[in-house]
Each structure stands twice: as structure tokens, then as C-alpha cells.
Design an enzyme around this catalytic site. Structure first.
Site, PDB file in Angstrom:
ATOM      1  N   SER A 196       0.827  -1.206   0.000  1.00 51.36           N
ATOM      2  CA  SER A 196       0.000   0.000   0.000  1.00 51.36           C
ATOM      3  C   SER A 196       0.866   1.262   0.000  1.00 51.36           C
ATOM      4  O   SER A 196       1.592   1.483  -0.963  1.00 51.36           O
ATOM      5  CB  SER A 196      -0.951  -0.091   1.206  1.00 51.36           C
ATOM      6  OG  SER A 196      -1.913   0.909   1.151  1.00 51.36           O
TER       7      SER A 196
ATOM      8  N   HIS B  36      -8.376  -4.455  -0.809  1.00 50.12           N
ATOM      9  CA  HIS B  36      -7.066  -3.971  -0.364  1.00 50.12           C
ATOM     10  C   HIS B  36      -6.291  -5.042   0.414  1.00 50.12           C
ATOM     11  O   HIS B  36      -5.071  -4.999   0.478  1.00 50.12           O
ATOM     12  CB  HIS B  36      -7.268  -2.712   0.482  1.00 50.12           C
ATOM     13  CG  HIS B  36      -6.067  -1.829   0.542  1.00 50.12           C
ATOM     14  ND1 HIS B  36      -5.420  -1.360  -0.583  1.00 50.12           N
ATOM     15  CD2 HIS B  36      -5.364  -1.329   1.590  1.00 50.12           C
ATOM     16  CE1 HIS B  36      -4.389  -0.610  -0.221  1.00 50.12           C
ATOM     17  NE2 HIS B  36      -4.338  -0.591   1.091  1.00 50.12           N
TER      18      HIS B  36
ATOM     19  N   ASP C  17     -10.225  -3.235  -4.981  1.00 53.53           N
ATOM     20  CA  ASP C  17      -9.537  -2.364  -4.021  1.00 53.53           C
ATOM     21  C   ASP C  17     -10.186  -0.977  -4.010  1.00 53.53           C
ATOM     22  O   ASP C  17     -10.240  -0.305  -5.044  1.00 53.53           O
ATOM     23  CB  ASP C  17      -8.052  -2.259  -4.428  1.00 53.53           C
ATOM     24  CG  ASP C  17      -7.185  -1.733  -3.300  1.00 53.53           C
ATOM     25  OD1 ASP C  17      -7.672  -0.893  -2.519  1.00 53.53           O
ATOM     26  OD2 ASP C  17      -6.025  -2.168  -3.212  1.00 53.53           O
TER      27      ASP C  17
HETATM   28  C1  MLT Z   1      -1.309   5.956  -0.178  1.00 54.36           C
HETATM   29  O1  MLT Z   1      -1.707   6.913   0.444  1.00 54.36           O
HETATM   30  O2  MLT Z   1      -0.104   5.704  -0.374  1.00 54.36           O
HETATM   31  C2  MLT Z   1      -2.339   5.044  -0.726  1.00 54.36           C
HETATM   32  O3  MLT Z   1      -3.561   5.663  -0.769  1.00 54.36           O
HETATM   33  C3  MLT Z   1      -2.406   3.781   0.031  1.00 54.36           C
HETATM   34  C4  MLT Z   1      -2.724   3.992   1.482  1.00 54.36           C
HETATM   35  O4  MLT Z   1      -3.897   4.012   1.843  1.00 54.36           O
HETATM   36  O5  MLT Z   1      -1.811   4.114   2.263  1.00 54.36           O
END
Ligand code: MLT
Length: 207
Positions: free
Chosen positions: A107, A188, A157
Site C-alpha cells: 500500500s 485492499h 480495491d
Molecule cells: C497511499 O496513500 O499511499 C495510498 O492511498 C495507500 C494507502 O492508503 O496508504
């Protein structure tokens, strides 16, 4: 002069050969989060696991975002270089210069790993990007010729738009990366079979 004190981190040497897995956690994670995953992905690998330095409502991340999926680009660029410098410093301090450093990010961690590939090619020998999107469009296309990248995405996701994952895949391919793109029917959260695929992919590419 970059040094390893710039990031709270864990370094677990394990074997003297094989790759070093650079473990990059998701939003709200820390340097301990992915250690078990790293051990199961490659039992012989050394593990280098920093904690993201940005806090969002107390939750560690690797760079700032303005809203969900909307990144603070100036901060992303700065943090990408800072993390790449940390990797270089850690390689010197822990005598890893001859070992391949392969990012395993989830992520937000996958997004900064993608950003390192795009902005600091040469830092990573490969990457496992678990739920990544296009973090930034670099001014110049990097040369990622032959760099193996596994991109594991979820069709459902709600945080990572599939079209953004596809844009990242296209860009990495254009840059010459040896890309494997896998779609799961999940969201996710990772499913066990994706971990197994990542393990086999690492075995095939980074014995
Ligand atoms: C991010 O902010 O890098 C992406 O949206 C993934 C997350 O939720 O951290």
C-alpha cells in the site's frame, strides 16, 4: 552525509547470501509489521525495515497525502530521496553492497517503492509491489532495463484505483522493467495465494 539514524528501523541479517528485502509498511504500520511476511517470503534474505516518518493522525506513512489517493508531490519527491539515501547508508553500514536489495512494499509502502524505482533507479534490484498505484510521473523516463517487478493488485480495491495500477504497470514496462502484473478478485487485503505467488516469484528472480 546520509546515515542509518535517519530512520527508525530494524535490520535482521539472517543469511550472508541472497537478497536483502527492504520492507515498507502500509499507512499506520511500523518497522515490525512486515518482518513475518519478509521471513516467509524468503527465509534466507536479510531484512531491512524502516518506519515511515510522516504522521497522519498519529499513523506512520512514507510521505504526505492531501486526501486519499492525492499525494503531496513535493513531499513525495523529498521523502523518496531521503529513503533511497537511507538504503545506500544501510548498505554501507551493514556491508550489503554486494547484495541485491529488493523492496517489498504494501500500500503506502508499495507506492514509495514505486517512486524509488521511478526517481532513483539503481537503488533497487527489484520490487514486490503489493497494492500499488502510480505515485508520480517522472520528468524523465528511468532506465529499469531488466529490473524484475511484481505488481499484485486487487480488482475490488477501494483505496487503489485499478486504472492507476495499470498506469504504473505501463510506465514500468516503458522504462524496461521485467513486469509481472497479477490481479486478485479481492480488495485492499492480500489473500494467501498472493503471498505464495510473491514467494515463488522471489525464488525465481532472487535466489
Ligand atoms: C497511499 O496513500 O499511499 C495510498 O492511498 C495507500 C494507502 O492508503 O496508504
Amino acid at each position: 552525509m546520509p546515515d542509518t539514524a535517519t530512520f527508525t528501523h530494524r535490520f535482521i541479517p539472517v543469511g550472508k547470501r541472497g537478497p536483502v528485502l527492504l520492507l515498507l509498511h502500509g499507512t499506520g504500520g511500523n518497522e515490525d509489521d512486515l518482518l513475518d511476511l519478509g521471513r516467509s517470503l524468503h527465509p534466507g534474505a536479510a531484512l531491512l525495515s524502516p518506519r515511515g516518518k510522516v504522521l497522519e493522525n498519529g499513523m506512520p506513512r512514507f510521505f504526505r497525502r492531501l486526501a486519499e489517493g492525492v499525494f503531496d508531490e513535493a513531499d513525495l519527491i523529498r521523502r523518496t530521496h531521503e529513503l533511497a539515501d537511507f538504503v545506500v547508508a544501510a548498505a554501507a553500514e551493514y556491508q550489503l553492497q554486494t547484495r541485491k536489495i529488493v523492496a517489498v512494499g504494501y500500500s503506502n509502502g508499495a507506492n514509495i517503492a514505486a517512486s524509488i524505482l521511478l526517481l532513483r533507479p539503481g537503488t533497487l534490484a527489484g520490487a514486490v509491489l503489493l497494492r500499488a498505484m502510480l505515485p508520480i510521473v517522472p520528468e524523465n523516463l528511468p532506465n529499469l532495463a531488466g529490473i524484475p517487478v511484481l505488481l499484485a493488485a486487487g480488482r475490488e480495491d477501494s483505496f487503489i484505483p485499478p486504472e492507476s495500477t495499470n498506469q504504473l504497470a505501463t510506465l514500468l514496462q516503458k522504462a524496461g522493467a521485467d513486469l509481472t502484473l497479477r490481479w486478485s478478485d479481492r480488495g485492499h487485503q492480500l489473500e494467501p495465494k498472493e503471498i505464495e505467488e510473491a514467494r515463488l516469484w522471489l525464488k525465481a528472480n532472487f535466489q
